[in-house]
Design an enzyme around this catalytic site. Sequence first.
Site, PDB file in Angstrom:
ATOM      1  N   CYS A 417       0.809  -1.208   0.000  1.00 40.31           N
ATOM      2  CA  CYS A 417       0.000   0.000   0.000  1.00 40.31           C
ATOM      3  C   CYS A 417       0.852   1.271   0.000  1.00 40.31           C
ATOM      4  CB  CYS A 417      -0.954   0.006   1.172  1.00 40.31           C
ATOM      5  SG  CYS A 417      -0.173  -0.201   2.767  1.00 40.31           S
ATOM      6  N   HIS A 461      -1.792   0.935   7.300  1.00 43.03           N
ATOM      7  CA  HIS A 461      -2.149   1.182   5.912  1.00 43.03           C
ATOM      8  C   HIS A 461      -1.661   2.568   5.518  1.00 43.03           C
ATOM      9  CE1 HIS A 461      -4.235   0.424   2.258  1.00 43.03           C
ATOM     10  NE2 HIS A 461      -5.214   1.309   2.458  1.00 43.03           N
ATOM     11  N   ASP A 477      -8.086   5.939  -2.002  1.00 41.28           N
ATOM     12  CA  ASP A 477      -7.247   4.806  -1.605  1.00 41.28           C
ATOM     13  C   ASP A 477      -6.842   4.053  -2.854  1.00 41.28           C
ATOM     14  OD1 ASP A 477      -5.953   2.699  -0.529  1.00 41.28           O
ATOM     15  OD2 ASP A 477      -7.499   2.195   0.944  1.00 41.28           O
TER      16      ASP A 477
END
Lengths: 668, 320
Positions: A417, A461, A477
């Site tokens: 991520c 994250h 995202d």
Amino acid sequence: MWRALTRLPRDGRDTLFLLAVITWVALPLIQQVPLWCSLMGAAVILWRGSLAWRALPLPGTAWRLGLLALAVAATWMSYRTLLGRDAGVTLVVVLLTLKTLELRARRDAFVVFFLSFFLMLTQFFYSQSLLTATAMLLALWGLLTALVNAHMPVGKPPLWQAARMAGQMTLLGAPIMLVLFMLFPRLAPLWGLPGDAMTGRSGLSASMSVGNIASLALDDSVAMRLRFTGQQPEPTQMYFRGPVLTQFDGKRWTAMPWPDADLHPMPTQLVVQGEPLNYQITLEPNQQPWLLTLDATPQPPKVPGSTPRMTHDLQWVLTRPVTELLRYEATSYTRYLADVDAPRTQLRPNLRLPLGFNPRTQAWAQELQQSHPDPAARVQAVLQHLRTGDYLYTLEPGLYGRDSADEFWFDRKLGFCEHIAAAFVIVMRASGIPARVVTGYQGGERNTLDNFWTVRQSDAHAWAEVWLAGRGWVRVDPTAAVAPGRTGSLQRLQTPRGALTSALLGSVSPAFALNMRAAWDAVNNRWNQWVLNYTQQRQLDLLKNLGFESPGWEDLLYILWSIVVVASLASAAWSAWERQRQDPWLRLLVRARKAFAHAKLQLPPQSTPRQLIELWRQHPSLQARYPQLRTWLLQLEALRYSQPKPQQAASFKQQCHALGRQLKRMGR
Amino acid sequence: MRWLHPLRFLKNRFAKWLQNRMPLADRITLNQRNVYIIPTRAGLMLAVTLMVLLLASINYQLNLGYLLTFLLAGCALVAMHVAHATLRGLTMHLEAPDACYMGATAQFVIHLQNTRKSPRFGLSMSVQDTGHWVDTDVGAQASATVQLAFKPPRRGLQHLPTLTLQTLFPLGTFRVWAIWRPAAQVLVYPAPEQHAPPLPTHGSEEGHQASPAVHTLGEPDGLRPYRRGDGLKTIVWKKAAKTGELVSREHTNLQTRTLVLEPQLTQLSQTEAQLSRLCAWVLLAEKQGVRYGLRIGGHNLAPANGLTHQQRCLQALALA
């Protein structure tokens, strides 16, 4: 083996038991002390054990001093100091094991005990989990057993006898512990915490170089626990905002230094809409000042004893790092508008890119800017590119070089991520859209047993935020575009199992393993809520429930003192009562004397039965009234002064009782 | 000069006061009034450890540290009670020792009685100020026996020394003890002189009157059944071995010799030396079957023979 063990002489058996207890106390510290210390400790304990087993003499002073000097030197080599927490723990482990080499007299045993208690306390620097607590409770039991055993000097009493005694004492001591724990005033640290008090815990940090969060993904430990009172959120809304990273130097992303609170009391314009989410978070210590909250939280979270403040990028921060378990309450709104009217100057840092990095990405961004003049459309185009461009979400994307965004977009197309978010923000900035990286936690695991959510380090994250005219800061995202499961249904990449875990859980069905973990988490959470999180605030709450108007620590002392006074009064009353019923024989004598007092006879003080018989003989009136009294007095005398038979010991009271009944019958 | 050692002075005063408030008794039941408790050095060390643990828990804000500290403190508190209860309620009684000779040890037996339903561990007894501890356990509703010995410091009738009972059970953090002054007395005879000279040939006047030369050896002895008090020498062991009955020789001849022992006969000047020699002579005379009397101080024991007589003589010597 067992037979040989039971046949061992008392001394050998006791020593082996104590060595086992010491090993149990020191074993959890293996992770903390240097390797040489573990090896040396194990060798010394094995050596001492074999000496005890074969009943050989202990080594001389030269050995002990030599080993001690060696250990001190090695500690110095390892830490460059003999002070401080880690060096201290190492030294105590060494001292404890070396002390066993001269374990003879009782005083030596005591030194071992006290050192062991210190070691038990040092374990709590590293872990205060339920598991540690259980292990240390067993250790305490073992130590007390050994101590009780040392004070049974006769013969070779079985160890279980001492163990039972120690167990009883622990059980009886537990209520005292509870009262003290609840009421002993929680003071602030008396002096500053040493710098190394809390190292070795992972978590988010103020900077991100590519690879940080991937290492967190392997960490299964708990970052925080939370419970929603009322409405539960959607999984896709579970974004816990941590450090916001704005500055990029080509390699590292760092947070902007935030100016003084006095100058910017509420720097973010925040408009919230919709239903609020109310929740309570128990944050594990992470050495960072950030309070993790759901996006977005307009009011300061309620933290006992301090007031957090908001920075210009929507983070809530404390004035000091979180060094202990912290519980706070917050109210968040998942629909919000932030900084819609932000002036251009405030957004400028979110457009900066270092010169000379990622040329291919910059060029691509120029193309995008021309083909999609509308910023919102440009964002969607890049997300579409991520979805369709064969990008892969993986924990092991390999090492990135200097131009990490170029590599991600055009060469490897692999990333975790943080790679994806960072590369996305670089494209956005290069195409003229203010953007920033936000780190935190996403998702969590809901325990169906107690409705607590557990957020682990592996839920760490990174995502992006872009500023769009009229909409303010919008969360994007990009990982969701690559791997929709990551954020939508909270799928996690399977971390590789260790050999031991595979062996243990290999045959267990995954669902069962998950249930077990849920139950364990629930128990652990109770432990955290009730024991580790028992702070001054909770103490004062307790007093409030007891009816104190504005409780302070003086009230705690007052209650504690009252309990002590009541307990001492009760024990004094009990001992008075016990003294009264102490000797049934003497009470019988007193009753017999009453018969003489009725006859108006002067009695010598503390007269014996024999003297009473003499008196009885001299007074015919008494003889007429109590003809049986002489026999009775003789019996009374015999009961006390004749040779006792061991088996009679039990019936002494009963005999007294019988004599008492006889006397009553005579009186009628 | 005793004010120069105020502590020792106070300590002695305290010990005296304790002893004096303690009645003499051969049976004692321990209760709150006569059981004392004080922390040992190890107990003080534990207190220091607890303080350090508490400080560490405060400074590092370790709730688990608080728990450990308080649990340990709770255990120590319980241990204090357990230690006290180990002695409380225990009944002891003492068997008076037999008379002994000066310089020998007097042994006596103490019975410990436990009426409780749980055992008492780690009791130790000693004669005060000797430092020799005898350890014992007493089982649940059982009794145990402890044998103690002491060297009487002087001759004559005297009280047994003060006894101490103590326990460190269960953790060694508290010393619980009781002192006990037994009422029983022990009679201490003078030490018999070693290698004493033979019995004096001339006793006092009475000895002269009974001509010591009437030894008609070879004459057959008259025999009669054993009577208490007959000397070992007079028993006809051969006959006894055959018939299984004890038979004594009639001392028709030996009885003729009579001695009255007196301090002057010893030809010693010091009283104790005189008594030692007289003691040795009494034993010797009894052994040889000589009729002997004793005239010493106010005592005047007519010549006789037998163990009872010997005991009476020894008592007279002890109390002289």
